[in-house]
Scaffold this active site. Sequence first.
Site: not given
Length: 682
Positions: A391-395
């Site tokens: 999920g959004s951890s990669v943003k």
Amino acid sequence: MLKRLKEKSNDEKIRNTMNKRVSFVFGLIVFIFAIVVLRLGYLQIAQGSHYKQQIKNSENITVNESVPRGRILDRNGKVIVDNASKMSITYTRGKKTSQDEVLTTARKLSKLIHMKTDQITDRDKQDYWIQKHPNKSKAMMKHEQSLLDDGSISQEQYDATLHKKITSKQLNSLTDKDLQVLAIYREMMSGSTLNPQTIKNDGVTKKEYAAVSQKLTQLPGVNTSMDWDRKYPYGDTLRGVLGDVSTSKEGIPKELTDKYLSKGYSRNDRVGKSYLEYQYEDILKGKKKEMKYTTDKSGDIINSKVVNPGSRGDDLVLSIDIDLQRKTEKYLKEQISKLRGEGAKNMDNALMVVQNPNNGDILAMVGKQIHKDGSMTDYDIGTFTSQYAVGSSVKGGTLLAGYQNNAIKVGEKMVDEPLKFAGGLQKHSYFNQDGKVTINDKQALMHSSNVYMFKTALKIAGHPYMPNMNLPSDITVAGQKLRKGLNQVGLGVKTGIDLPNETSGQIEPLNNNPGNYLDLAIGQYDTYTPMQLSQYVSTIANNGYRIQPHIGLEIRNATNQDTLGPVKQKIKGNVLNKVNNTKAQINEVQQGFKMVFNEVPGTGYESFHNTDVPSAGKTGTAEVFQDGKPRVNSTYIGYAPINNPKLAFSIVYTNQPVPEPWLNGGDVGKDIINDYFKNKEK
């Protein structure tokens, strides 16, 4: 007169014939002598060193006597893996020792020790029955013997037929005493000549050890010695990562035979067969004892001498802090119980990695597999062998890729709004599902804006967002650009950790599937390991250097005491690459991560706004399915302190319930930060 001349002529002829014969014989003798001299010269000069080496090889034997392995210690010198000595009874078979002689010794030994018989096979019993009843065996094979004698069948065919003819009744006639002898005999015969073979090293009693020691003169080839087993002072802590060593009976595992034999190992050597024990086998293995045997004409050993006594392996010091490892495990288990109490009954994995972001030292790595009843199984190896949608951890990585491709600029503002594409496809952010909010890149991280990342990905593809636009039909090149940016921070590539079986994650094709390309930008398409997440957040924390993580720290020379020897080699984390970003671009992501943990409504504010030292990071939620039902994976990455990071971490929980309610699992990260820096100050 004529008669006398004729007789003289005949005598001369005979004399000449005899002279020729003598000359021929003499010449032949000279010729043979010359050949012998030349052959001796050839053997002494040209082949002398070869035969000397053969003699040396036949006398100097590196014996397979068990040598203790090196210890494994944590970074503070606490022993994690040690050796526990145990009594052992061994047998060394001579070059010309017959099977009958071995069997005679086995019978004598069976009166002194007790063996387990559960490993005896039917084939073992057949061989033993044949050897015990030679006359009956011959009587059963009269016809086959005649066929063997005239060459109609081979020895292999003869033996196979003999084994088939032995009945179950005959095998069952073997007594318990016979089975004891057989159990010993099969172990004695399993070793190679002039190499000690372990007969028994588990459960040898003091009485057995003493009895055999007293009778050694009557038991040719038998000896008593001390063997070892691995022991683990911290129990199951990090047990999976530490790996296993094969037993003396197991020897080299079948799947590793070629690898180890090519390095000069014997088949019954004890070797590291998984993870750290396997990875650092060359360091941890000991140097085997070397013996010089003297044999008589019949090949029997009449004397032996220790040429090299051998030595235990070198010690391996890990980057792991065993106290931090245990506390991380404790905090994670408590967090799992808390989340289950709040409704996460289907959560099946929880994993955490703690490391130094500046040098790649892994300080702790914990994994738990969670069963339906709430019980847990250690899964530390899952931190680098299993992969998940995060999920959004990669943003943060998505923004860096956007900067690299000149798709966005530092501080650029965009409107977060529901996105509508041709064909009815719609995408939106979780925090803003129907309005329009203007945000910059740092705020996009704080709010975890999906839309900002979607628009960034479209710009990388050369197709800026417009309402009701068609998505690009071919996103092959755009996918490569975005993935290259993610790879640079450690996502989608192996981290290079010094452990076997690391996975690079699941990287699916991107060409004519633009919807998946958008999902990649928010961590909903490719899958990554917790170790990759830890390397990624460390790369951001240390200003853009992707450093190879490592669990080995030092190799120390073995000593005869329990103290650590001098440093033989230091193990450092290599810089694998530097991200293709400016200092300002990296700083922008760092500032966004700071807002995530320290400003309202940052997605990590609840757990991290009041850590003992200021921290920064990112959270993520990935939509997944478990048994056909929607679930979410929750992730947390972070580092502390903000200005001079000394600690980085990643946390992954799999298959939590779909919000709402929102289940916060970040507290374990806060606990580790507080505990680590509190102890560091002490």
